[in-house]
Scaffold this active site. Structure first.
Site, mmCIF file in Angstrom:
data_model
loop_
_atom_site.group_PDB
_atom_site.id
_atom_site.type_symbol
_atom_site.label_atom_id
_atom_site.label_comp_id
_atom_site.label_asym_id
_atom_site.label_seq_id
_atom_site.Cartn_x
_atom_site.Cartn_y
_atom_site.Cartn_z
ATOM 1 N N CYS A 64 0.853 -1.186 0.000
ATOM 2 C CA CYS A 64 0.000 0.000 0.000
ATOM 3 C C CYS A 64 0.892 1.241 0.000
ATOM 4 O O CYS A 64 1.757 1.373 0.871
ATOM 5 C CB CYS A 64 -0.914 0.011 1.221
ATOM 6 S SG CYS A 64 -1.885 1.530 1.361
ATOM 7 N N ASP A 73 -0.155 -5.790 0.681
ATOM 8 C CA ASP A 73 -1.464 -6.106 0.105
ATOM 9 C C ASP A 73 -1.370 -7.495 -0.513
ATOM 10 O O ASP A 73 -0.359 -7.843 -1.127
ATOM 11 C CB ASP A 73 -1.846 -5.094 -0.979
ATOM 12 C CG ASP A 73 -2.198 -3.728 -0.412
ATOM 13 O OD1 ASP A 73 -2.824 -3.682 0.661
ATOM 14 O OD2 ASP A 73 -1.857 -2.712 -1.044
ATOM 15 N N GLU A 105 3.805 -17.050 -21.646
ATOM 16 C CA GLU A 105 4.575 -18.112 -21.004
ATOM 17 C C GLU A 105 4.454 -17.903 -19.502
ATOM 18 O O GLU A 105 4.708 -16.815 -18.993
ATOM 19 C CB GLU A 105 6.039 -18.035 -21.476
ATOM 20 C CG GLU A 105 6.857 -19.253 -21.156
ATOM 21 C CD GLU A 105 7.350 -19.270 -19.727
ATOM 22 O OE1 GLU A 105 7.297 -20.350 -19.101
ATOM 23 O OE2 GLU A 105 7.763 -18.212 -19.220
ATOM 24 N N LEU A 106 4.027 -18.935 -18.770
ATOM 25 C CA LEU A 106 3.627 -18.781 -17.376
ATOM 26 C C LEU A 106 4.762 -18.421 -16.418
ATOM 27 O O LEU A 106 4.563 -17.630 -15.495
ATOM 28 C CB LEU A 106 2.910 -20.043 -16.895
ATOM 29 C CG LEU A 106 1.578 -20.323 -17.592
ATOM 30 C CD1 LEU A 106 0.952 -21.598 -17.055
ATOM 31 C CD2 LEU A 106 0.626 -19.147 -17.454
ATOM 32 N N GLU A 138 -5.969 -0.075 -8.319
ATOM 33 C CA GLU A 138 -6.430 0.320 -9.655
ATOM 34 C C GLU A 138 -5.251 0.480 -10.612
ATOM 35 O O GLU A 138 -5.332 0.102 -11.783
ATOM 36 C CB GLU A 138 -7.215 1.639 -9.572
ATOM 37 C CG GLU A 138 -8.459 1.562 -8.706
ATOM 38 C CD GLU A 138 -8.215 1.706 -7.202
ATOM 39 O OE1 GLU A 138 -9.202 1.634 -6.456
ATOM 40 O OE2 GLU A 138 -7.054 1.889 -6.756
#
Length: 112
Positions: free
Chosen positions: A27, A34, A50-51, A69
């Site tokens: 944060c 967070d 590609e993961l 956001e």
């Protein structure tokens, strides 16, 4: 940092869902960590993500002070610029803090 590979079925619309349940950032107001779950749903065109590279990319936010956001929109922009998907939706569901939970949804449909 994001790596892609060629989609073997570019002639077909199909969706890919990726769930990342251990996303972390900081944060920017409080410096507190967070935690959230990121759910990606996209329809690839010529490329797929590609993961392992996605995991490494997401880890860069671990110590970064950034609003929910901003994180969500920035990730969508980076993925769109790398993948050029037909459609992409990112749902970023953050765990409650102070009794308030936040979910940010960003959809990209190929239109400006």
């Amino acid at each position: 940092m994001l790596e892609i590979f060629e989609n073997s079925f570019p002639h077909r619309d199909y969706s890919i869902e990726i769930v990342c349940p251990e996303f972390t950032s900081v944060c920017p107001k409080t410096g507190q960590p967070d935690f959230g779950t990121l759910t990606f749903l996209y329809v690839p065109d010529k490329w797929c993500i590609e993961l392992k590279s996605l995991k490494m990319y997401l880890q860069q936010f671990r110590n970064q002070g950034i609003f929910y956001e901003d994180i969500t929109n920035r990730i969508v922009d980076d993925l769109v610029n790398t993948l050029h998907p037909r459609r992409l939706k990112l749902t970023a569901a953050f765990t409650p803090r102070g009794g308030i939970s936040t979910t940010v949804n960003v959809e990209w449909t190929g239109e400006k």
